[in-house]
Design an enzyme around this catalytic site. Sequence first.
Site, PDB file in Angstrom:
ATOM      1  N   TYR A  58       0.845  -1.213   0.000  1.00  0.00           N
ATOM      2  CA  TYR A  58       0.000   0.000   0.000  1.00  0.00           C
ATOM      3  C   TYR A  58       0.875   1.256   0.000  1.00  0.00           C
ATOM      4  O   TYR A  58       0.653   2.185  -0.778  1.00  0.00           O
ATOM      5  CB  TYR A  58      -0.936  -0.038   1.218  1.00  0.00           C
ATOM      6  CG  TYR A  58      -1.652   1.255   1.508  1.00  0.00           C
ATOM      7  CD1 TYR A  58      -2.721   1.678   0.701  1.00  0.00           C
ATOM      8  CD2 TYR A  58      -1.285   2.066   2.582  1.00  0.00           C
ATOM      9  CE1 TYR A  58      -3.384   2.873   0.977  1.00  0.00           C
ATOM     10  CE2 TYR A  58      -1.939   3.254   2.857  1.00  0.00           C
ATOM     11  CZ  TYR A  58      -2.992   3.653   2.044  1.00  0.00           C
ATOM     12  OH  TYR A  58      -3.645   4.842   2.306  1.00  0.00           O
TER      13      TYR A  58
HETATM   14  P1  NAP Z   1     -12.896   4.142   2.014  1.00  0.00           P
HETATM   15  O1  NAP Z   1     -14.042   4.467   2.900  1.00  0.00           O
HETATM   16  O2  NAP Z   1     -12.403   2.727   1.979  1.00  0.00           O
HETATM   17  O3  NAP Z   1     -13.314   4.593   0.538  1.00  0.00           O
HETATM   18  C1  NAP Z   1     -12.600   4.190  -0.588  1.00  0.00           C
HETATM   19  C2  NAP Z   1     -13.493   4.363  -1.799  1.00  0.00           C
HETATM   20  O4  NAP Z   1     -12.781   3.880  -2.942  1.00  0.00           O
HETATM   21  C3  NAP Z   1     -14.821   3.585  -1.728  1.00  0.00           C
HETATM   22  O5  NAP Z   1     -15.894   4.422  -2.031  1.00  0.00           O
HETATM   23  C4  NAP Z   1     -14.665   2.519  -2.795  1.00  0.00           C
HETATM   24  O6  NAP Z   1     -15.842   2.223  -3.505  1.00  0.00           O
HETATM   25  C5  NAP Z   1     -13.711   3.211  -3.757  1.00  0.00           C
HETATM   26  N1  NAP Z   1     -13.096   2.234  -4.632  1.00  0.00           N
HETATM   27  C6  NAP Z   1     -12.425   1.100  -4.289  1.00  0.00           C
HETATM   28  N2  NAP Z   1     -12.098   0.398  -5.379  1.00  0.00           N
HETATM   29  C7  NAP Z   1     -12.588   1.098  -6.445  1.00  0.00           C
HETATM   30  C8  NAP Z   1     -12.605   0.879  -7.836  1.00  0.00           C
HETATM   31  N3  NAP Z   1     -12.050  -0.207  -8.399  1.00  0.00           N
HETATM   32  N4  NAP Z   1     -13.182   1.812  -8.632  1.00  0.00           N
HETATM   33  C9  NAP Z   1     -13.763   2.917  -8.103  1.00  0.00           C
HETATM   34  N5  NAP Z   1     -13.793   3.175  -6.776  1.00  0.00           N
HETATM   35  C10 NAP Z   1     -13.228   2.265  -5.960  1.00  0.00           C
HETATM   36  O7  NAP Z   1     -11.644   5.069   2.321  1.00  0.00           O
HETATM   37  P2  NAP Z   1     -11.542   6.336   3.298  1.00  0.00           P
HETATM   38  O8  NAP Z   1     -11.486   5.859   4.692  1.00  0.00           O
HETATM   39  O9  NAP Z   1     -12.572   7.330   2.876  1.00  0.00           O
HETATM   40  O10 NAP Z   1     -10.072   6.845   2.889  1.00  0.00           O
HETATM   41  C11 NAP Z   1      -9.892   7.740   1.820  1.00  0.00           C
HETATM   42  C12 NAP Z   1      -8.448   7.753   1.353  1.00  0.00           C
HETATM   43  O11 NAP Z   1      -7.572   8.017   2.450  1.00  0.00           O
HETATM   44  C13 NAP Z   1      -7.967   6.448   0.737  1.00  0.00           C
HETATM   45  O12 NAP Z   1      -7.247   6.771  -0.445  1.00  0.00           O
HETATM   46  C14 NAP Z   1      -6.991   5.906   1.779  1.00  0.00           C
HETATM   47  O13 NAP Z   1      -5.975   5.139   1.173  1.00  0.00           O
HETATM   48  C15 NAP Z   1      -6.438   7.179   2.362  1.00  0.00           C
HETATM   49  N6  NAP Z   1      -5.837   7.140   3.712  1.00  0.00           N
HETATM   50  C16 NAP Z   1      -6.278   6.273   4.666  1.00  0.00           C
HETATM   51  C17 NAP Z   1      -5.737   6.298   5.962  1.00  0.00           C
HETATM   52  C18 NAP Z   1      -6.257   5.406   7.046  1.00  0.00           C
HETATM   53  O14 NAP Z   1      -5.843   5.567   8.206  1.00  0.00           O
HETATM   54  N7  NAP Z   1      -7.159   4.493   6.761  1.00  0.00           N
HETATM   55  C19 NAP Z   1      -4.748   7.232   6.273  1.00  0.00           C
HETATM   56  C20 NAP Z   1      -4.314   8.114   5.290  1.00  0.00           C
HETATM   57  C21 NAP Z   1      -4.894   8.057   4.031  1.00  0.00           C
HETATM   58  P3  NAP Z   1     -17.086   1.401  -2.830  1.00  0.00           P
HETATM   59  O15 NAP Z   1     -17.748   2.373  -1.902  1.00  0.00           O
HETATM   60  O16 NAP Z   1     -17.905   1.025  -4.005  1.00  0.00           O
HETATM   61  O17 NAP Z   1     -16.468   0.231  -2.105  1.00  0.00           O
END
Ligand code: NAP
Length: 216
Positions: A131
């Site tokens: 990742y």
């Molecule tokens: P999330 O709730 O998992 O949302 C990710 C979105 O990406 C979902 O809506 C999902 O669609 C979509 N997605 C996944 N595969 C896809 C595909 N093939 N085509 C189109 N859309 C797709 O993530 P979040 O919690 O909002 O996080 C947002 C961002 O922050 C991410 O980029 C993550 O890597 C980053 N981030 C995370 C952390 C952490 O602590 N978790 C820290 C820093 C940054 P569906 O709704 O249809 O599943």
Amino acid sequence: MKVLIVGANGQVGKHLVSFIQDHKELEAKVMIRKEEQASYFNDLGAETVVVDLEEDINAIAKAAEGVDAIVFTAGSGPNTGADKTVLVDLDGAVKTMKAAEEAGVKRFVMVSSFDTTREAIQSAPSSFAPYVAAKHYADEWLKTTDLDYTIIHPGALTNDEGIGKVNAASKVERNEISREDVASVILATLENDATIGKEFQVVKGTKSIKDEINSI
Ligand code: NAP
């Protein structure tokens, strides 16, 4: 300004769409991957387009037609393997950049990970390293484009209510930040062209989001 939100159905994405729809000068175009996700956004008055990031660049470029900015906040998430991390977090991100170029959209805001340096890849646990590598190369690719980019590196995301206060700078001490506050940071970034060509880490903190982003 019309903004395409890639990953709109995600947790940060949903906060962002509702903030944008409440904003006088902004309008959301929502990229989702399932038709049944549309009604939630239609109820907010947002236009929807159904495209999966595993589709080709033309499909994403078509979604980007008529917008002024793109926010990439999609991610394959922790419940899929490294294959999807490569296809969504890396290839999906780079395809979205190419789609932006194809559609003539200059402004691009990337939601990255907190630390995407080469050192962070090397020191990450083996389950997390793919990742970090995907995010590293997506960020590096973006920096080689002519897009008006901003790269946001949020700390660990929580579902706490937003506090409206952050610490943001090129390097800050690792901490958490709520998804709601990340959405506010994205909004403040879209509002401030001085963030173009910059990247910054952001965690919960003590300064108002607007002031802190304006000081970047
Ligand atoms: P999330 O709730 O998992 O949302 C990710 C979105 O990406 C979902 O809506 C999902 O669609 C979509 N997605 C996944 N595969 C896809 C595909 N093939 N085509 C189109 N859309 C797709 O993530 P979040 O919690 O909002 O996080 C947002 C961002 O922050 C991410 O980029 C993550 O890597 C980053 N981030 C995370 C952390 C952490 O602590 N978790 C820290 C820093 C940054 P569906 O709704 O249809 O599943």
